[in-house]
Design an enzyme around this catalytic site. Sequence first.
Site, PDB file in Angstrom:
ATOM      1  N   ILE A   1       8.575   6.846  16.656  1.00 42.17           N
ATOM      2  CA  ILE A   1       8.187   7.608  15.620  1.00 42.17           C
ATOM      3  C   ILE A   1       6.922   8.671  15.601  1.00 42.17           C
ATOM      4  O   ILE A   1       6.889   9.762  15.534  1.00 42.17           O
ATOM      5  CB  ILE A   1       7.745   6.599  14.614  1.00 42.17           C
ATOM      6  CG1 ILE A   1       9.168   5.546  14.166  1.00 42.17           C
ATOM      7  CG2 ILE A   1       7.630   7.422  13.044  1.00 42.17           C
ATOM      8  CD1 ILE A   1      10.422   5.942  13.607  1.00 42.17           C
TER       9      ILE A   1
ATOM     10  N   ARG B   1      -4.362  10.757   4.620  1.00 42.49           N
ATOM     11  CA  ARG B   1      -3.032  11.616   4.841  1.00 42.49           C
ATOM     12  C   ARG B   1      -2.199  11.511   3.409  1.00 42.49           C
ATOM     13  O   ARG B   1      -1.861  12.847   2.964  1.00 42.49           O
ATOM     14  CB  ARG B   1      -2.549  11.014   5.931  1.00 42.49           C
ATOM     15  CG  ARG B   1      -1.518  12.150   6.296  1.00 42.49           C
ATOM     16  CD  ARG B   1      -0.528  11.660   7.388  1.00 42.49           C
ATOM     17  NE  ARG B   1       0.705  11.983   7.272  1.00 42.49           N
ATOM     18  CZ  ARG B   1       1.083  13.297   7.617  1.00 42.49           C
ATOM     19  NH1 ARG B   1       0.244  14.113   8.206  1.00 42.49           N
ATOM     20  NH2 ARG B   1       2.198  14.047   7.476  1.00 42.49           N
TER      21      ARG B   1
ATOM     22  N   LYS C   1       0.875  -1.320   0.019  1.00 45.01           N
ATOM     23  CA  LYS C   1      -0.005  -0.048  -0.113  1.00 45.01           C
ATOM     24  C   LYS C   1       0.889   1.252  -0.077  1.00 45.01           C
ATOM     25  O   LYS C   1       0.599   2.241  -0.663  1.00 45.01           O
ATOM     26  CB  LYS C   1      -0.786   0.040   1.120  1.00 45.01           C
ATOM     27  CG  LYS C   1      -1.821   1.392   1.543  1.00 45.01           C
ATOM     28  CD  LYS C   1      -2.358   1.338   2.730  1.00 45.01           C
ATOM     29  CE  LYS C   1      -1.697   1.782   4.018  1.00 45.01           C
ATOM     30  NZ  LYS C   1      -1.430   2.937   3.990  1.00 45.01           N
ATOM     31  N   ASN C   2       1.881   1.226   0.853  1.00 46.85           N
ATOM     32  CA  ASN C   2       2.721   2.542   1.000  1.00 46.85           C
ATOM     33  C   ASN C   2       3.752   2.676   0.019  1.00 46.85           C
ATOM     34  O   ASN C   2       4.090   3.781  -0.135  1.00 46.85           O
ATOM     35  CB  ASN C   2       3.618   2.510   2.207  1.00 46.85           C
ATOM     36  CG  ASN C   2       2.547   2.706   3.563  1.00 46.85           C
ATOM     37  OD1 ASN C   2       1.403   3.075   3.481  1.00 46.85           O
ATOM     38  ND2 ASN C   2       3.323   2.547   4.506  1.00 46.85           N
TER      39      ASN C   2
ATOM     40  N   ARG D   1       0.953  14.472  13.503  1.00 49.56           N
ATOM     41  CA  ARG D   1       1.023  14.228  11.963  1.00 49.56           C
ATOM     42  C   ARG D   1       1.222  15.279  11.131  1.00 49.56           C
ATOM     43  O   ARG D   1       0.226  15.604  10.349  1.00 49.56           O
ATOM     44  CB  ARG D   1       0.405  13.055  11.276  1.00 49.56           C
ATOM     45  CG  ARG D   1       0.497  11.796  11.994  1.00 49.56           C
ATOM     46  CD  ARG D   1      -0.299  10.851  11.200  1.00 49.56           C
ATOM     47  NE  ARG D   1       0.410  10.043  10.367  1.00 49.56           N
ATOM     48  CZ  ARG D   1       0.250   8.989   9.566  1.00 49.56           C
ATOM     49  NH1 ARG D   1      -1.193   8.477   9.970  1.00 49.56           N
ATOM     50  NH2 ARG D   1       1.221   8.324   9.058  1.00 49.56           N
ATOM     51  N   PRO D   2       2.208  16.421  11.389  1.00 41.75           N
ATOM     52  CA  PRO D   2       2.111  17.811  10.593  1.00 41.75           C
ATOM     53  C   PRO D   2       2.668  17.581   9.297  1.00 41.75           C
ATOM     54  O   PRO D   2       3.016  16.703   9.097  1.00 41.75           O
ATOM     55  CB  PRO D   2       2.956  18.561  11.361  1.00 41.75           C
ATOM     56  CG  PRO D   2       3.950  17.510  12.401  1.00 41.75           C
ATOM     57  CD  PRO D   2       3.104  16.220  12.368  1.00 41.75           C
ATOM     58  N   VAL D   3       2.717  18.798   8.615  1.00 41.46           N
ATOM     59  CA  VAL D   3       3.145  18.860   7.203  1.00 41.46           C
ATOM     60  C   VAL D   3       4.214  19.572   7.016  1.00 41.46           C
ATOM     61  O   VAL D   3       4.337  19.982   5.880  1.00 41.46           O
ATOM     62  CB  VAL D   3       2.047  18.668   6.043  1.00 41.46           C
ATOM     63  CG1 VAL D   3       1.143  17.647   5.951  1.00 41.46           C
ATOM     64  CG2 VAL D   3       1.191  19.925   6.361  1.00 41.46           C
ATOM     65  N   ASP D   4       4.751  20.276   8.247  1.00 43.03           N
ATOM     66  CA  ASP D   4       5.694  21.277   8.133  1.00 43.03           C
ATOM     67  C   ASP D   4       6.919  21.047   7.175  1.00 43.03           C
ATOM     68  O   ASP D   4       7.372  21.914   6.470  1.00 43.03           O
ATOM     69  CB  ASP D   4       5.953  21.636   9.577  1.00 43.03           C
ATOM     70  CG  ASP D   4       6.710  20.542  10.373  1.00 43.03           C
ATOM     71  OD1 ASP D   4       5.948  19.677  10.279  1.00 43.03           O
ATOM     72  OD2 ASP D   4       7.410  20.883  10.903  1.00 43.03           O
ATOM     73  N   LEU D   5       7.397  19.917   7.574  1.00 41.45           N
ATOM     74  CA  LEU D   5       8.537  19.384   6.644  1.00 41.45           C
ATOM     75  C   LEU D   5       8.508  19.097   5.050  1.00 41.45           C
ATOM     76  O   LEU D   5       9.288  19.513   4.327  1.00 41.45           O
ATOM     77  CB  LEU D   5       9.158  18.098   7.223  1.00 41.45           C
ATOM     78  CG  LEU D   5       9.388  18.248   8.951  1.00 41.45           C
ATOM     79  CD1 LEU D   5      10.070  17.101   9.249  1.00 41.45           C
ATOM     80  CD2 LEU D   5      10.713  19.322   8.748  1.00 41.45           C
TER      81      LEU D   5
END
Length: 429
Positions: free
Chosen positions: A338, A102, A22-23, A131-135
């Site tokens: 993680i 996500r 899936k990933n 689970r941010p998206v800053d990076l």
Amino acid sequence: MDRIRITGGNKLNGTIPISGAKNAALPLMIAALLTDETLVLENVPRLADVAQLQRILGNHGVDITSVGKRAGDREYQGQTLHISAAHIIDTTAPYELVSRMRASFWVIAPLLARMHEARVSLPGGCAIGTRPVDLLIMALEKLGAEISIDAGYVVAKAPAGLRGATIDFPKVTVSGTHVALMAATLAKGTTVIANAACEPEVADVADCLNKMGARILGAGTPRIVIEGVEKLHCARHTVLPDRIEAGTYAMAVAMTGGDVQLSGARPELLEAALDVLKQAGAEISVNGDGIRVVRNGSGLRPVTVSTAPFPGFPTDLQAQLMALMVCAQGASEITETIFENRFMHVQELARFGARIKLDGETARIDGITRLRGAPVMATDLRASVSLVIAGLVAEGETTVNRVYHLDRGFERLEEKLKACGASIERIRE
Ligand code: UD1
């Protein structure tokens, strides 16, 4: 909503075919946005997340056709998708679609690279930690994008196209690496990704992008170098096998006892997990068809494990290992490094009688000799399969509710387990 009913106590014996990952399938499908020619993906698993991503890509104008059964196809063989993003008609990925998964946020990278603009809703997906998206945003800004946030949407623009740059991730991020990699393929000049994720799915995506004409070196290592090209073209790629699915079934066999061949599994993708299973008392051998897992008679030994980026023990197998350790002879320790709050399965495992204490990022598990079946609730993808594993040995009946989490990531789970002797069925509602 469907439920799964399990009567515990049966050993698992037989063969389980391992599906495509899936990933890897999700970012590979997204990578098709980078070209106006057709990308053919083979061995794509039939999962709810794949179907959802088909809808999201469809909204951008992407045509996806699924090829029918062919002579000689194996049972459970994944689908072959022909993905054509010849005309991108919309560069907005709306909240209603992105909030459910996500990974769909990652469309921002190819849209920006090819169309020079994208408007993508902030993501949803499994509720594990913040689970941010800053990076991801940092990586796109390094490549020259102007980013703003508007009413819950990330708006990204690069009117003159993206430019190669050095992107040094302060922490290892799979999502960040996928986004940087996809965006950099069409950027002008050279991009270096430092502290890149080494997960096999990143290497698989890079492999496919190279078949499409990208120039990527070092994927699968912490330093990836990408020479931007003007255009990508058609290609055909086979999705690599799902190491998390393979590890999950390996844990299930270690739990119940028995002898199962994981057909198509690749041992080099899950060495850390196989080592832990050996420590716990499973016999693991590798053969031409995949991995064989055997456990007969002997009790399970406790282990001490911390999750880590690849090649460490995967966070996506943490819940399954915890279910296994619930039955070990002694005390185990599992540390999650993680994700924050990735312990939602603890309270559900307690319904089987498990004795688990949480201390920050570490769970201490005191093994017990018998689990009792119970009604339980799946809260995220990997947590829910840990409840199935517990149910396979628990005395009496277990009902796992909210099965849609399982359908997001495990292809025909109950059929595969049933074929090996488990007493498991889906109750459709
Ligand atoms: C991917 C996998 C998921 C797996 C995870 C870790 C897919 C579809 N999902 O998730 O199954 O559990 O890798 O192996 O491939 N982070 C930030 N800022 C960011 C991005 C991430 O702080 O911008 C943090 C996350 O909160 C987390 C850590 O970095 O603590 C790792 O996240 P990441 O590797 O990006 O996970 P995903 O790609 O979301």
